[in-house]
Design an enzyme around this catalytic site. Structure first.
Site, PDB file in Angstrom:
ATOM      1  N   ARG A  53       0.840  -1.205   0.000  1.00  0.00           N
ATOM      2  CA  ARG A  53       0.000   0.000   0.000  1.00  0.00           C
ATOM      3  C   ARG A  53       0.870   1.248   0.000  1.00  0.00           C
ATOM      4  NH1 ARG A  53      -5.153  -1.693   0.669  1.00  0.00           N
ATOM      5  NH2 ARG A  53      -5.358  -3.703   1.735  1.00  0.00           N
ATOM      6  N   ASP A  54       0.484   2.213  -0.849  1.00  0.00           N
ATOM      7  CA  ASP A  54       1.195   3.491  -0.854  1.00  0.00           C
ATOM      8  C   ASP A  54       0.970   4.179   0.486  1.00  0.00           C
ATOM      9  OD1 ASP A  54       2.275   5.534  -3.350  1.00  0.00           O
ATOM     10  OD2 ASP A  54       1.770   6.440  -1.421  1.00  0.00           O
ATOM     11  N   ILE A  55       2.032   4.769   1.018  1.00  0.00           N
ATOM     12  CA  ILE A  55       1.969   5.414   2.328  1.00  0.00           C
ATOM     13  C   ILE A  55       1.139   6.700   2.274  1.00  0.00           C
ATOM     14  CG2 ILE A  55       4.009   6.910   2.159  1.00  0.00           C
ATOM     15  CD1 ILE A  55       4.924   5.733   4.864  1.00  0.00           C
ATOM     16  N   ASN A  74       4.768   7.156 -13.225  1.00  0.00           N
ATOM     17  CA  ASN A  74       5.390   8.471 -13.327  1.00  0.00           C
ATOM     18  C   ASN A  74       6.813   8.272 -13.847  1.00  0.00           C
ATOM     19  OD1 ASN A  74       3.116   9.750 -12.265  1.00  0.00           O
ATOM     20  ND2 ASN A  74       3.818   9.472 -10.161  1.00  0.00           N
ATOM     21  N   VAL A  88      10.807   8.302  -6.784  1.00  0.00           N
ATOM     22  CA  VAL A  88      11.599   7.108  -6.481  1.00  0.00           C
ATOM     23  C   VAL A  88      12.029   6.507  -7.816  1.00  0.00           C
ATOM     24  CG1 VAL A  88      11.618   4.841  -5.383  1.00  0.00           C
ATOM     25  CG2 VAL A  88      10.301   6.713  -4.342  1.00  0.00           C
ATOM     26  N   HIS A 138       8.198   1.553 -10.677  1.00  0.00           N
ATOM     27  CA  HIS A 138       7.031   1.088  -9.930  1.00  0.00           C
ATOM     28  C   HIS A 138       5.774   1.578 -10.632  1.00  0.00           C
ATOM     29  CE1 HIS A 138       8.208   5.026  -8.443  1.00  0.00           C
ATOM     30  NE2 HIS A 138       6.933   5.273  -8.215  1.00  0.00           N
ATOM     31  N   HIS A 173       1.766   2.647  -9.990  1.00  0.00           N
ATOM     32  CA  HIS A 173       0.708   2.987  -9.044  1.00  0.00           C
ATOM     33  C   HIS A 173      -0.571   2.329  -9.538  1.00  0.00           C
ATOM     34  CE1 HIS A 173       2.797   6.467  -7.020  1.00  0.00           C
ATOM     35  NE2 HIS A 173       3.477   6.445  -8.149  1.00  0.00           N
TER      36      HIS A 173
END
Ligand code: AMP
Length: 116
Positions: free
Chosen positions: A32-34, A89, A98, A102, A104
């Site tokens: 899970r994204d923070i 992104n 980052v 990755h 999203h």
């Protein structure tokens, strides 16, 4: 990626920093994204940090990119309706912070943040 320091995502893979991990296999981890921008906001990350972004990954290991898409579809079914946005992104001006590739995965109610 940096030659010296592991990325924050490599540190999550190594369990050096905590994350809410929802999926893992030999090649990929998802958590899970923070800072969630949707009801379901997961990050799907190859364990290798050899590729800084999706363009490098597509050129260097397209099968791994396909695995990420498969994982996204599976996770969207498990955690939401099965319909989703998948965002990579690419570059600082596009919001990448980052530089370990990755995706999203956004699903459910999607907010008005930079990803939405
Ligand atoms: P990007 O801006 O596309 O590079 O995405 C990086 C994402 O990583 C952001 O959405 C952050 O909220 C997320 N993030 C950073 N650190 C962590 C962490 N320790 N656990 C989970 N997500 C994180």
């Amino acid at each position: 990626m940096s030659e010296s320091e592991p990325s924050i995502f490599t540190r999550i893979v190594a369990r050096e920093i905590p994350a809410d991990i929802v999926f893992e296999n030999d090649d990929i981890i998802a958590f899970r994204d923070i800072n969630p921008q949707a009801a379901v906001h997961l990050l799907i990350v190859p364990k290798t940090e050899a590729y800084a972004n999706v363009v490098e990954l597509a050129a260097g290991d397209p099968a791994l990119l396909a695995q990420m898409v498969d994982a996204a579809a599976q996770l969207a079914t498990e955690h939401a309706s099965g319909e989703f946005r998948l965002i990579f992104n690419t570059g600082p001006s596009a919001g990448q912070t980052v530089f370990h590739v990755h995706a999203h995965l956004l699903s459910g109610s999607i907010g008005e943040g930079t990803l939405g």
